[in-house]
Design an enzyme around this catalytic site. Structure first.
Site, mmCIF file in Angstrom:
data_model
loop_
_atom_site.group_PDB
_atom_site.id
_atom_site.type_symbol
_atom_site.label_atom_id
_atom_site.label_comp_id
_atom_site.label_asym_id
_atom_site.label_seq_id
_atom_site.Cartn_x
_atom_site.Cartn_y
_atom_site.Cartn_z
ATOM 1 C CE1 TYR A 104 22.861 -48.836 -34.020
ATOM 2 C CE2 TYR A 104 20.980 -50.270 -33.603
ATOM 3 C CZ TYR A 104 21.580 -49.256 -34.340
ATOM 4 O OH TYR A 104 20.918 -48.686 -35.380
ATOM 5 C CE LYS A 164 -5.765 -54.687 -15.921
ATOM 6 N NZ LYS A 164 -5.816 -54.646 -14.452
HETATM 7 C C1 LIG Z 1 -5.989 -55.999 -13.959
HETATM 8 C C2 LIG Z 1 -6.887 -56.373 -12.845
HETATM 9 C C3 LIG Z 1 -7.263 -57.713 -12.646
HETATM 10 C C4 LIG Z 1 -6.673 -58.852 -13.415
HETATM 11 O O1 LIG Z 1 -5.422 -59.199 -12.879
HETATM 12 P P1 LIG Z 1 -4.567 -60.432 -13.467
HETATM 13 O O2 LIG Z 1 -3.392 -60.507 -12.591
HETATM 14 O O3 LIG Z 1 -4.231 -60.069 -14.869
HETATM 15 O O4 LIG Z 1 -5.458 -61.618 -13.391
HETATM 16 C C5 LIG Z 1 -8.194 -57.966 -11.656
HETATM 17 N N1 LIG Z 1 -8.715 -56.976 -10.892
HETATM 18 C C6 LIG Z 1 -8.356 -55.681 -11.046
HETATM 19 C C7 LIG Z 1 -8.950 -54.650 -10.182
HETATM 20 C C8 LIG Z 1 -7.426 -55.342 -12.014
HETATM 21 O O5 LIG Z 1 -7.064 -54.073 -12.165
#
Ligand SMILES: *Cc1c(COP(=O)(O)O)cnc(C)c1O
Length: 377
Positions: A267, A35
């Site tokens: 800054y 994702k």
């Molecule tokens: C993002 C996600 C993962 C992966 O999690 P990580 O901590 O990056 O391994 C697994 N399961 C679900 C449902 C997620 O949303």
């Protein structure tokens, strides 16, 4: 045109990390989580390289459609399910797997008229309290779904809230609840994210029909809270040490200035020299995704050696103290994180986590893909 900032993405490292993830629970299938543009690493290239995964996990239907248009043919799970009937129809038409975690989503499923039976992941809330139905409701919903003629597989799924914390008892409680639910049912299960895979794999061996869901570990970062040895020094498990960084964020030294004692830089004049000091200006800033909240002292590698960030991060520049590097010159290579400098260390200096740093690298930063097209064996 020479470049001021770029990110190397090492696809061989990505493949090695996938192998490592699988090695913890070798009987399981793997849903590689890609994702958010593969956590900022580039979803097309990462999906191609992750050819050993059994399926992909994305957050929503837009990301799945993108993968289809990129020619990806592996199964794709919409981990948050769909938001309305139209998305349900689209998902069904495309053959996406769909998470179901409330009454509304159940309705989208029940009224859908797909050409081919649907594959669903029933999201069960065992303590995250964000998405998913209760353990009690899950038992009934499973039966309701299995009774629908247009539903094929139903995989039970839950998500850990505290798997990164080895001291917490929450994960074992979640596993116990989930185990009670699926025991005796001939159904597939999915519990573990990266931290679950690395830290809780022993407790997960109760089911042989299991899907792991690695995300951050594929990109070479561990989400575990650091452990400490008896001297109080941070220590990593052997497994974490085998993770290989996939993204290395690079830039160049573009200017050197000498400050006298009492002069400040940047800054808000948040850092002041206490002696004559050479300051290096590196061409990266929050406009590229370098965290603005990085504190004085955040490490940067210049020609492979550590120098501390000083002064505030600007949109296009940061400044570092070159006291330990008298030979530094304009054009020298700077590493912001990746090979030689762990992203977790930089993240902790900015009060955040590696996930956020990866996701926030902006489109202004070109990605260079190393080992593209290499097979994973
Ligand atoms: C993002 C996600 C993962 C992966 O999690 P990580 O901590 O990056 O391994 C697994 N399961 C679900 C449902 C997620 O949303």
């Amino acid at each position: 045109m020479s470049r001021r900032v770029w990110a190397e993405i090492n696809l061989k490292a990505l493949q090695n990390n996938l192998k490592l993830a699988r090695s913890f629970l070798p009987l399981s299938k793997t849903l590689a989580v890609i994702k958010a543009d593969a956590y900022g690493h580039g979803i097309d290239q990462c999906a191609q390289a992750l050819s050993e995964a059994d399926a992909f996990g994305v957050a929503h239907v837009g990301e799945a459609m993108h993968l289809c248009s990129a020619g990806i043919v592996k199964p794709i799970l919409l981990m948050e399910g769909v938001l309305d009937d139209d998305e349900m129809e689209l998902a069904a038409r495309q053959g996406f797997w769909v998470a179901v975690g409330n009454a509304q989503q159940l309705k989208y499923v029940s009224t859908c008229k797909p050409e081919k039976p649907l594959n669903l992941w029933l999201k069960v809330n065992t303590g995250m309290n964000r998405l998913g139905v209760s353990v009690e409701r899950a038992k009934e919903m499973y039966k309701e779904l299995k009774a629908m003629t247009h539903v094929a597989e139903v995989v039970f799924m839950t998500h850990f809230a505290c798997a990164d914390d080895l001291e917490s008892t929450a994960t074992e409680t979640q596993i116990k609840q989930f185990k009670n639910l699926v025991e005796g049912l001939d159904a597939q299960s999915s519990l573990a994210n990266s931290a679950g895979i690395i830290a809780w794999n022993q407790q997960l061996r109760f089911s042989s029909q299991q899907w792991i869901r690695p995300g951050i570990m594929l990109y070479g970062s561990s989400s575990l809270k650091p452990g400490y040895d008896s001297q109080g020094a941070e220590k990593q498990s052997a497994a974490e040490q085998k993770l290989q960084p996939v993204m290395t964020l690079l830039s160049k030294l573009m200017e050197i200035k000498t400050l006298e004692a009492g002069e400040s830089v940047g800054y808000g004049a948040t850092w002041t020299a206490d002696k004559t000091t050479r300051i290096g200006v590196i061409s990266i800033g929050y406009g590229d995704g370098y965290p603005r909240h990085a504190k004085n002292g955040t490490p940067v590698l210049l020609n492979g050696k550590r120098v501390p960030l000083v002064g505030r991060v600007s949109m296009d520049m940061i400044t570092v103290d070159l006291s330990t590097q008298p030979d530094a010159k304009i054009g020298d290579l700077a590493t912001l994180w990746g090979r030689g400098l762990s992203v977790e260390e930089v993240a902790s200096c900015a009060d955040t986590i590696s996930y956020e740093l990866f996701c926030k690298v902006t489109p202004r930063v070109p990605r260079d893909y190393l080992n593209q097209g290499i097979s994973s064996s």
